[in-house]
Design an enzyme around this catalytic site. Structure first.
Site, PDB file in Angstrom:
ATOM      1  CG  LEU A  38      36.073  -3.027 -17.229  1.00  0.00           C
ATOM      2  CD1 LEU A  38      36.954  -2.448 -18.346  1.00  0.00           C
ATOM      3  CD2 LEU A  38      36.786  -2.851 -15.887  1.00  0.00           C
ATOM      4  CE1 TYR A 146      24.328  -7.404  -2.685  1.00  0.00           C
ATOM      5  CE2 TYR A 146      23.845  -7.087  -0.357  1.00  0.00           C
ATOM      6  CZ  TYR A 146      24.742  -7.340  -1.360  1.00  0.00           C
ATOM      7  OH  TYR A 146      26.058  -7.551  -1.060  1.00  0.00           O
ATOM      8  NE  ARG A 289      19.353   2.495   1.816  1.00  0.00           N
ATOM      9  CZ  ARG A 289      20.676   2.405   1.828  1.00  0.00           C
ATOM     10  NH1 ARG A 289      21.419   3.261   1.136  1.00  0.00           N
ATOM     11  NH2 ARG A 289      21.290   1.474   2.521  1.00  0.00           N
ATOM     12  CG  ASP A 292      18.352   0.633   4.810  1.00  0.00           C
ATOM     13  OD1 ASP A 292      18.954  -0.137   4.025  1.00  0.00           O
ATOM     14  OD2 ASP A 292      18.481   1.866   4.785  1.00  0.00           O
TER      15      ASP A 292
HETATM   16  N1  UFG Z   1      22.480   5.808   4.881  1.00  0.00           N
HETATM   17  C1  UFG Z   1      22.035   7.085   5.122  1.00  0.00           C
HETATM   18  N2  UFG Z   1      22.306   8.044   4.185  1.00  0.00           N
HETATM   19  C2  UFG Z   1      22.999   7.780   3.034  1.00  0.00           C
HETATM   20  C3  UFG Z   1      23.456   6.469   2.809  1.00  0.00           C
HETATM   21  C4  UFG Z   1      23.175   5.501   3.755  1.00  0.00           C
HETATM   22  O1  UFG Z   1      21.403   7.368   6.128  1.00  0.00           O
HETATM   23  O2  UFG Z   1      23.195   8.707   2.237  1.00  0.00           O
HETATM   24  C5  UFG Z   1      22.215   4.784   5.888  1.00  0.00           C
HETATM   25  C6  UFG Z   1      21.483   3.569   5.348  1.00  0.00           C
HETATM   26  O3  UFG Z   1      20.099   3.772   5.362  1.00  0.00           O
HETATM   27  C7  UFG Z   1      21.971   2.487   6.285  1.00  0.00           C
HETATM   28  C8  UFG Z   1      23.395   2.921   6.654  1.00  0.00           C
HETATM   29  O4  UFG Z   1      23.450   4.304   6.344  1.00  0.00           O
HETATM   30  O5  UFG Z   1      21.203   2.499   7.443  1.00  0.00           O
HETATM   31  C9  UFG Z   1      24.448   2.201   5.862  1.00  0.00           C
HETATM   32  O6  UFG Z   1      24.083   2.255   4.501  1.00  0.00           O
HETATM   33  P1  UFG Z   1      25.038   1.791   3.316  1.00  0.00           P
HETATM   34  O7  UFG Z   1      24.302   2.050   2.052  1.00  0.00           O
HETATM   35  O8  UFG Z   1      26.380   2.422   3.487  1.00  0.00           O
HETATM   36  O9  UFG Z   1      25.211   0.257   3.578  1.00  0.00           O
HETATM   37  P2  UFG Z   1      24.117  -0.893   3.754  1.00  0.00           P
HETATM   38  O10 UFG Z   1      24.147  -1.263   5.212  1.00  0.00           O
HETATM   39  O11 UFG Z   1      22.810  -0.570   3.171  1.00  0.00           O
HETATM   40  O12 UFG Z   1      24.679  -2.033   2.827  1.00  0.00           O
HETATM   41  C10 UFG Z   1      26.016  -2.388   2.826  1.00  0.00           C
HETATM   42  C11 UFG Z   1      26.419  -2.856   1.431  1.00  0.00           C
HETATM   43  C12 UFG Z   1      25.819  -4.168   1.111  1.00  0.00           C
HETATM   44  C13 UFG Z   1      26.045  -5.125   2.232  1.00  0.00           C
HETATM   45  C14 UFG Z   1      25.541  -4.561   3.510  1.00  0.00           C
HETATM   46  C15 UFG Z   1      25.759  -5.511   4.638  1.00  0.00           C
HETATM   47  O13 UFG Z   1      25.987  -1.947   0.449  1.00  0.00           O
HETATM   48  O14 UFG Z   1      26.423  -4.660  -0.055  1.00  0.00           O
HETATM   49  O15 UFG Z   1      26.226  -3.361   3.767  1.00  0.00           O
HETATM   50  O16 UFG Z   1      25.411  -4.936   5.843  1.00  0.00           O
HETATM   51  F1  UFG Z   1      25.406  -6.269   2.007  1.00  0.00           F
END
Ligand code: UFG
Length: 336
Positions: A38, A146, A289, A292
């Site tokens: 949790l 990760y 970030r 990425d």
């Molecule tokens: N992003 C933004 N602004 C935000 C949040 C995210 O521009 O406020 C961008 C990120 O830089 C990225 C995209 O949106 O380019 C998607 O970001 P997420 O954080 O939604 O997802 P991620 O692709 O980083 O990661 C997710 C999961 C992981 C998984 C991965 C697999 O968090 O657990 O997808 O692709 F492994």
């Protein structure tokens, strides 16, 4: 096929994806034991008909007791830290939680002679792929800790299969999104994922969404991702579990990419959310970030072919609409 009623231990069953899978397992007639500390999950997300054990995966004695007191047929392992960005600040937390804890769980399973395992893996294994859409056998070169923490688990699983006869599936999710029901959805604290962050703006909770990086080698300069509805992901878990159960002792591991095979840039996701919410959703262009990858798009042909999986909600607008319904009805997530 796969008709046997099983008792499934679902680690992380109080979390976003684990709780939806727990619900689907119950609906398919299985019994569910949720094991969750949790720390990120929510007691309220655990389906009513599931047993909830609050505990730490690092606590081998507790795990042994869980397996001793119940007949567990299979384990589905969701419990993990998931924020790729965070893993580039504190990689040790990810190797501890995701890699070391998985090993403890596998050891406890071995001791209890539990042979079926479904692993919550990730597209982050692939890093910056050489080709798109990504197939299962493509090179695994994570660009963040990760992804590495999960890749190490996949590597352990291969050896456990070869040496101990573990039958496992590893499901590599691309970007899980959407809500399975208006009262069951994504509630991370803090929230870092793109779609819920955008919807927080539409709810008036924050003023703008940051676009992390506008200089990627993509058509509009922002990262491209393959968004998959959480219910479609959940169904893949049941198909995988039933296939493992039906499989012969020495059958090969089931390793599948799970996405829709379609990429959307950050700007495109914002645009879809503007349509769904009728909110202007202001954006601020911000630096990249760390960690990425530019583009992650899945080929899910293998799971379609082998297990007959098909997404019911491949359309991004439908995915965002379902998330929007959840966030509007429960803007505080599971907090009451
Ligand atoms: N992003 C933004 N602004 C935000 C949040 C995210 O521009 O406020 C961008 C990120 O830089 C990225 C995209 O949106 O380019 C998607 O970001 P997420 O954080 O939604 O997802 P991620 O692709 O980083 O990661 C997710 C999961 C992981 C998984 C991965 C697999 O968090 O657990 O997808 O692709 F492994």
């Amino acid at each position: 096929m796969g008709a046997k009623r099983m008792r499934v231990l679902v680690t992380g069953g109080a979390g976003y994806i684990g709780s939806v899978v727990a619900e689907e397992l119950l609906q398919a007639g299985h019994q569910v034991v949720v094991f969750d500390n949790l720390s990120r999950g929510h007691r309220e997300a655990v389906p009513k008909n599931a047993e909830l054990i609050v505990g730490e995966l690092a606590d081998r004695n507790h795990l042994d007791q869980v397996f001793r007191l119940r007949v567990i047929d299979a384990v589905m392992h969701f419990a993990a830290l998931i924020e790729a960005g965070e893993s580039m600040k504190a990689p040790e937390d990810f190797f501890r939680n995701n890699t070391a804890n998985a090993l403890t769980l596998l050891e406890a399973m071995l001791a209890a002679k539990v042979k079926l395992f479904v692993f919550s893996s990730t597209a982050a294994l692939f890093g910056n792929p050489e080709r798109t859409p990504i197939e299962e056998d493509d090179p695994l070169r994570p660009t963040n800790a990760y992804g590495e923490s999960k890749l190490l688990v996949e590597r352990m699983l291969a050896w456990f299969h070869q040496i101990h006869g573990l039958r496992y599936a590893s499901l590599r999710y691309f970007n899980a999104a959407g809500a399975s029901r208006p009262d069951q959805g994504e509630a991370h604290q803090p929230e870092t994922h793109l779609i819920p962050r955008i919807l927080e703006v539409a709810l008036g909770r924050t003023e703008h969404v940051n676009i992390f990086g506008t200089d990627y080698p993509t058509p509009d300069g922002t990262c491209v991702r393959d968004y998959i509805h959480v219910s479609d992901l959940a169904r893949a878990h049941l198909l995988a579990l039933h296939a493992l159960e039906d499989a012969r002792e020495n059958s090969r591991p089931l390793i599948y990419n799970l996405g829709n095979g379609q990429g959307f840039s950050v700007r495109q996701v914002v645009e879809v959310a503007r349509k769904v919410t009728a909110h202007p959703i202001p954006v601020i262009e911000s630096p990249r970030r760390a960690g990425d990858p530019a583009v992650l798009i899945a080929s899910s042909e293998k799971i379609r072919r082998d297990l007959g999986w098909q997404p019911n909600f491949p359309d991004l607008k439908t995915i965002v609409e379902s998330a929007w319904q959840w966030h509007r009805i429960q803007p505080d997530g599971y907090r009451t």
